[in-house]
Motif scaffolding. Structure first.
Motif, mmCIF file in Angstrom:
data_model
loop_
_atom_site.group_PDB
_atom_site.id
_atom_site.type_symbol
_atom_site.label_atom_id
_atom_site.label_comp_id
_atom_site.label_asym_id
_atom_site.label_seq_id
_atom_site.Cartn_x
_atom_site.Cartn_y
_atom_site.Cartn_z
ATOM 1 N N SER B 33 23.610 72.468 46.616
ATOM 2 C CA SER B 33 24.664 71.445 46.676
ATOM 3 C C SER B 33 26.006 72.170 46.482
ATOM 4 N N VAL B 34 27.090 71.450 46.667
ATOM 5 C CA VAL B 34 28.413 72.052 46.473
ATOM 6 C C VAL B 34 28.523 72.602 45.050
ATOM 7 N N PHE B 74 35.758 75.791 51.978
ATOM 8 C CA PHE B 74 34.520 76.123 52.700
ATOM 9 C C PHE B 74 34.806 76.473 54.160
ATOM 10 N N THR B 75 35.855 75.906 54.718
ATOM 11 C CA THR B 75 36.229 76.274 56.085
ATOM 12 C C THR B 75 36.684 77.725 56.112
ATOM 13 N N PHE B 122 24.658 78.410 52.571
ATOM 14 C CA PHE B 122 25.404 77.210 52.163
ATOM 15 C C PHE B 122 26.631 77.000 53.051
ATOM 16 N N CYS B 123 27.397 78.070 53.241
ATOM 17 C CA CYS B 123 28.638 77.947 54.036
ATOM 18 C C CYS B 123 28.331 77.482 55.459
ATOM 19 N N ASP B 125 25.648 75.919 56.597
ATOM 20 C CA ASP B 125 25.106 74.561 56.647
ATOM 21 C C ASP B 125 26.212 73.534 56.406
ATOM 22 N N TYR B 126 27.109 73.882 55.484
ATOM 23 C CA TYR B 126 28.212 72.962 55.178
ATOM 24 C C TYR B 126 29.071 72.749 56.423
ATOM 25 N N GLU B 127 29.341 73.844 57.103
ATOM 26 C CA GLU B 127 30.150 73.763 58.321
ATOM 27 C C GLU B 127 29.432 72.937 59.396
ATOM 28 N N HIS B 130 29.499 69.239 57.945
ATOM 29 C CA HIS B 130 30.768 68.583 57.634
ATOM 30 C C HIS B 130 31.955 69.154 58.402
#
Ligand SMILES: Cc1cc2nc3c(=O)[nH]c(=O)nc-3n(C[C@H](O)[C@H](O)[C@H](O)COP(=O)(O)OP(=O)(O)OC[C@H]3O[C@@H](n4cnc5c(N)ncnc54)[C@H](O)[C@@H]3O)c2cc1C
Ligand code: FES
Lengths: 278, 467
Positions: B33-34, B74-75, B122-123, B125-127, B130
């Motif tokens: 998670s974040v 995260f971007t 994580f990075c 997947d987040y991108e 989201h």
């Protein structure tokens, strides 16, 4: 997508012909080579040797017997429908050369594969005798085309409803007894190729057979198509599909072809039930 | 400050329970998670001379992207990753971090190393979930055409780099789906196929044309690609030739190469049979030969296909097992057994030609061999019979000759791999580059990508300045 532009039924609807648009493959294909077809996303990859190619028109022709779910689905496709994927041409082309007298022996849908090879053998200047067989007259395919592609066509049926009553091997034996034959080509069910090869070996006639083991990729990366030839393991998709008939381990090939019979039966029955329901 | 950081424990990756996951094909690790990602990121010491970066084959700026995670940017973090690595969602999942970046991490000297792989994942997947999906800027069209043969990680890297430089790029793939080993080899539970499809789709949105069902060497040859007007060709065709043991009985039914078994399961989705049409053999007592990633993937797939027992049979000892540490650990958790120092000498079949057992020899470790590992030597008289109804052979792969045999003037080494300059990827044939497994032999995703990046740079120079 690869569109079907012609469809024919033969042998009482058990054998289907599809002419398909595949310009890149048509341009490259030579007698003896095969393609792998997949009709739709969840479909299986099915190898079939090409019966004909038309480079100008950009089409290939396949002729297959309906034996399981995948071929039943192929059968149900109409002109205008498309195969999702066709890969090819795969395998090595037949080695065609002027040797003298060639006997081409075909059984079942093997006749379809044999046709372009027979024609090429004749064009190369050989005297070509052809023997084609089927269980009965109605199941015989491509008689006219084979007559045209050879110098001398002999027909055998198991029940004697047409041509000679008996197996192709009997006719072949008579030919081998009566004249000098320089080469044989046998394409058909595995037992037929096995018995033809056994016979030609006695007479010392070199014999080509075209094998159809289970395949996945058709490019030599999985080894699913392995066959034993002269005691060595070969990958039929890249080393073949044609091999020296006198060296092939046919019994092993037959056992390997049975690997998924149970699964195939279940799958086919399901498909038939569903299509009956409409 | 530093003292406080050391007290935080490595954040464990949430995972599916072993008893549940060993019967399903969903991904095993669930992702941070974040909050978890930021907690883990805070363990990084931000070394001035980071040794983790030296351990990374493509020199990702590891402290840099981790620092951006702690800041919540995260971007920025994914941009930082992309600068060196085109496929972070893949690498975060499949790189052997323990011998690369994490193996060098300073925190790891006293404590567990920073979970760099998990953070990379994580990075990405987040991108994917989201991010804006915004495309990076492309340079003006150059009018040059490049053909990339093979759509594995090395081919995809080359395609991505060159399309951004303004060249027109066509990827030719033999299979009906792009992705190489990422789609046909590595299973869904380790690398979901949606991720690979997402990466390929990203390239297509950038303008890369992906043509499947193109067997180069059969459908079209390399020489013909030049005749068709391509200015440069990159060969990233992988090491697609399965090795067998060449012992008696190997062609019995029920003995498959890992390539075949995994292609059926992954590419053809045969684990869903009869919902899909391609069948796959189901064994109750499965043996997998070999102990690399491919063997672990095969064993874990067999377990998910309903096997009662799955054994890894390996002729060396545990220390020499080449698989990633995480794979061995996951396999053990799922109940895969290890039969070490054991070497099969023949297969035994039943009357229908199906495998029913293997005869094996016990081994012991002798003197080191040319690979530096202690050579396994048979113990005399130790023959024994091991029963099994499905054998998956995962003892390595070689160079597939289909393309190389049909390409003129290109030098190969004695094992059939393509000879290419390690700095540029140039082959001995003008206008042709090669990289990945077809040059190095079966290696890793990150090395294949690294080779792709170097070759892309060299191809760009060639298209701009000449050979
Ligand atoms: C089961 C398995 C698990 C693995 N696990 C890991 C792991 O956990 N971590 C890791 O780092 N590495 C792992 N690897 C290794 C890694 O996947 C490879 O090193 C990497 O994929 C090599 O990339 P590549 O681009 O060189 O080739 P590939 O990924 O092999 O791609 C080559 C592509 O070229 C295509 N092709 C071949 N011939 C032709 C032709 N003639 N014409 C057109 N196309 C052609 C193929 O179909 C394929 O799609 C694993 C490999 C396997 C098989
Ligand atoms: S079909 Fe896979 S190697 Fe021949």
């Amino acid at each position: 997508m690869f569109k079907i532009i012609k469809r024919e039924e033969m042998a009482e609807g058990t054998v289907i012909l599809n002419e398909i648009e595949a310009p890149l493959i048509a341009k490259k294909a030579k007698p003896g080579q095969f393609v792998i077809l997949k009709a739709y996303e969840e479909g299986e990859r099915i190898p079939l040797t090409m019966a004909e190619t038309d480079p100008e028109k950009g089409t290939i022709t396949i002729i297959y017997m309906v034996v399981g779910k995948s071929t039943a689905y192929f059968r149900d496709m109409k002109v205008g429908d498309s195969y999702q994927d066709i890969i090819g041409p795969l395998g090595k082309p037949t080695h065609i050369e002027k040797v003298g007298t060639v006997v081409c022996v075909g059984g079942g849908t093997g006749v379809a594969v044999l046709h372009p090879i027979t024609r090429a053998m004749k064009e190369a200047g050989n005297h070509v005798i052809c023997i084609i067989g089927a269980r009965n007259k109605d199941l015989l395919i491509l008689e006219d085309k084979m007559r045209e592609a050879s110098h001398d066509l002999r027909i055998c049926t198991d029940d004697g409803s047409y041509g000679r009553k008996g197996f192709v091997t009997e006719e072949l034996k008579d030919i081998l007894e009566s004249q000098k034959v320089d080469q044989a080509v046998a394409i058909g069910p595995v037992p037929m190729m096995k018995f033809v090869s056994r016979l030609t070996k006695e007479y010392g006639v070199p014999t080509l057979v075209s094998l159809n083991p289970i395949m996945v990729d058709g490019t030599g990366m999985c080894g699913g198509c392995r066959v034993t030839v002269g005691g060595e393991t070969k990958f039929a998709c890249v080393d073949g599909p044609e091999f020296d008939g006198h060296k092939v381990d046919y019994d092993e090939l037959m056992m390997r072809l049975q690997a998924y019979v149970e699964e195939e039966k279940a799958c086919y029955n399901d498909y038939c039930r569903l299509s009956e329901k409409g | 400050m530093a003292a406080k950081k050391e007290r935080i424990q490595r954040v464990p990756m949430p995972e599916q329970d072993p008893d549940v996951r060993k019967r399903n094909f969903q991904e095993v690790p669930l992702g941070y998670s974040v909050e978890q990602a930021q907690a883990e990121a805070s363990r990084c010491l931000q070394c001035r001379k980071p040794s983790c970066v030296e351990g990374c084959p493509v020199q990702v700026d590891i402290p840099g992207f981790i620092n951006l995670i702690t800041k919540g940017d995260f971007t920025g973090a994914i941009r930082n990753l992309w600068a060196k690595n085109a496929l972070p969602a893949v690498c975060g999942r499949v790189c052997p971090q323990e011998i690369q970046c994490e193996g060098r991490c300073v925190v790891g000297k006293k404590d567990k190393p920073v979970a760099i792989g998990n953070l990379e994942r994580f990075c990405a997947d987040y991108e994917r979930m989201h991010g804006s999906g915004e495309l990076p800027p492309k340079e003006e069209p150059t009018g040059k055409k490049v053909a990339v043969v093979g759509s594995g990680p090395s081919g995809l890297t080359v395609a991505g780099d060159l399309i951004l430089k303004g060249h027109s790029v066509t990827v030719l793939e033999a299979f009906h789906k792009p992705g190489g080993v990422l789609v046909y080899g590595i299973p869904e539970f380790r690398l979901p196929k949606d991720i690979v499809a997402h990466e390929v789709n990203f390239l297509e949105r950038l303008g890369v044309e992906v043509r499947c069902n193109q067997v180069v060497g059969r459908t079209v040859s390399v020489d013909e690609l030049f005749e068709e007007g391509y200015d440069a060709v990159y060969l990233g065709v992988g090491a697609g030739l399965p090795r067998f043991l060449n012992i008696p009985g190997e062609n019995l039914v029920g003995i498959l190469s890992a390539n075949e078994y995994l292609t059926r399961a992954n590419l053809m989705k045969a684990y869903k049979f009869p919902e899909v049409d391609t069948p796959i053999p189901r064994g109750t007592d499965v043996v997998v030969l070999g102990a690399g990633n491919v063997a672990m993937d095969s064993a874990r797939t067999a377990m998910r296909m309903g096997a009662e027992r799955v054994r890894i049979v390996y002729r060396r000892s545990r220390e020499e097992m080449p698989a990633r540490a995480a794979e061995i650990h996951h396999a053990e958790e799922e109940g895969i057994e290890f039969f070490l120092l054991t070497n099969p000498i023949r297969y035994i079949g039943d009357d229908n030609g199906r495998v029913k057992a293997m005869e094996c020899l016990k081994m012991e470790l002798g003197e080191p061999d040319e690979s530096g590992r202690r050579r396994p030597v048979p113990i005399e008289g130790s023959e024994f019979i091991l029963e099994t109804d499905l054998v998956i052979v995962a003892v390595g792969s070689g160079a597939n000759p289909l393309l190389t045999q049909t390409t003129s003037d290109m030098q190969l080494n004695k094992w059939g791999y393509i000879v290419a300059d390690p700095e540029t990827g140039k082959t001995t044939k003008k206008g042709v580059w090669a990289g990945g497994d077809i040059v190095t032999g079966a290696a890793t995703v990150i090395l294949a990508m690294g080779a792709g990046r170097k070759a892309a740079d060299s191809i760009h120079k060639y298209l701009t300045w000449g050979w």
